[in-house]
Design a protein around this motif. Sequence first.
Motif, PDB file in Angstrom:
ATOM      1  N   TRP A  11      12.018 -26.109  27.776  1.00 59.32           N
ATOM      2  CA  TRP A  11      11.220 -25.084  28.467  1.00 59.32           C
ATOM      3  C   TRP A  11       9.825 -25.587  28.797  1.00 59.32           C
ATOM      4  CZ3 TRP A  11       6.653 -23.449  26.571  1.00 59.32           C
ATOM      5  CH2 TRP A  11       6.443 -23.381  25.188  1.00 59.32           C
ATOM      6  N   CYS A  13       9.048 -28.718  29.724  1.00 58.94           N
ATOM      7  CA  CYS A  13       9.187 -29.526  30.943  1.00 58.94           C
ATOM      8  C   CYS A  13       9.461 -28.645  32.163  1.00 58.94           C
ATOM      9  CB  CYS A  13      10.294 -30.563  30.771  1.00 58.94           C
ATOM     10  SG  CYS A  13       9.872 -31.884  29.601  1.00 58.94           S
ATOM     11  N   LEU A  14      10.228 -27.583  31.955  1.00 54.35           N
ATOM     12  CA  LEU A  14      10.448 -26.643  33.056  1.00 54.35           C
ATOM     13  C   LEU A  14       9.151 -25.965  33.467  1.00 54.35           C
ATOM     14  CD1 LEU A  14      13.822 -24.882  32.103  1.00 54.35           C
ATOM     15  CD2 LEU A  14      13.394 -26.335  34.094  1.00 54.35           C
ATOM     16  N   PHE A  18       7.467 -26.281  37.052  1.00 56.99           N
ATOM     17  CA  PHE A  18       7.178 -25.072  37.825  1.00 56.99           C
ATOM     18  C   PHE A  18       5.716 -25.066  38.283  1.00 56.99           C
ATOM     19  CE2 PHE A  18       5.747 -20.601  37.957  1.00 56.99           C
ATOM     20  CZ  PHE A  18       6.573 -20.142  38.987  1.00 56.99           C
ATOM     21  N   ILE A 188      11.000 -28.800  41.424  1.00 58.46           N
ATOM     22  CA  ILE A 188      11.397 -28.560  40.035  1.00 58.46           C
ATOM     23  C   ILE A 188      12.528 -29.501  39.629  1.00 58.46           C
ATOM     24  CG2 ILE A 188      12.472 -26.890  38.471  1.00 58.46           C
ATOM     25  CD1 ILE A 188      10.927 -24.696  39.928  1.00 58.46           C
ATOM     26  N   PHE A 192      11.332 -32.032  36.646  1.00 57.17           N
ATOM     27  CA  PHE A 192      11.823 -31.747  35.294  1.00 57.17           C
ATOM     28  C   PHE A 192      12.359 -33.007  34.597  1.00 57.17           C
ATOM     29  CE2 PHE A 192      15.522 -30.822  32.605  1.00 57.17           C
ATOM     30  CZ  PHE A 192      14.897 -30.168  31.557  1.00 57.17           C
TER      31      PHE A 192
END
Length: 224
Positions: A11, A13-14, A18, A188, A192
């Motif tokens: 999460w 890295c997400l 983002f 993304i 990511f």
Amino acid sequence: MRYTRMRFDIWLCLLLAFAVSLGAVKLTELVLPGLYQRHVEEHTVADGDIGGKAGPEVFRAQSVADLLSHDTFTILSDGIEYCNRGGGYYGNHYMNAVTLPSGELVAAVINSDSVQSEGDYFSGVNTLPVGRVVYENLENSGSFLHQIEYSEPLSRHDFYIDMLGGGGKAAQGDYTQRYTGTVQVITILVCFPLFHSLGAKLGLFPFFFAPRPKKGEEKTSEWD
């Protein structure tokens, strides 16, 4: 009920990806006004052309026989009655079921930018764009016929009316969203794995796929 928690490294890295995507969207939005203006120019039809506004000199078709006997024509519609009937996609075009003054029903793809209203747009008399007959077997798409004929069958399945021509420009909001949405998703998807790979190499995250040991660095057994 079983709950599954997303790993911290995923999460994070997400979240970073983002954040970068928001910057990419802002940069994209800087160039979109010029691109949209070009799109508008390319999809604006001159009056009198197919898909353009119909002047008083354009023949007003009353029936299917009129459509088939004239190269170009227009149709007078009771408000947006054609929008309240069936409609559906045939190929890349969205078509409406248009009622002719004779009561016959035909499929038409319409450039909404060239519809002219006399009185109220919804209930007055609307002059549809200049159109032409395009011979096509609409029965090639059963799903299309099911949609457009949900209230009443078409009078003919062997042609449709092209009232679009080179028109059909997208609304600015839709045009912008099409590009910014694509840029954000791609950013993304690219960022990511890059962020996670960097974090794994720095020893902050576990590898998704453990790297292969370099030649000569293979782990030897304690019995060797």
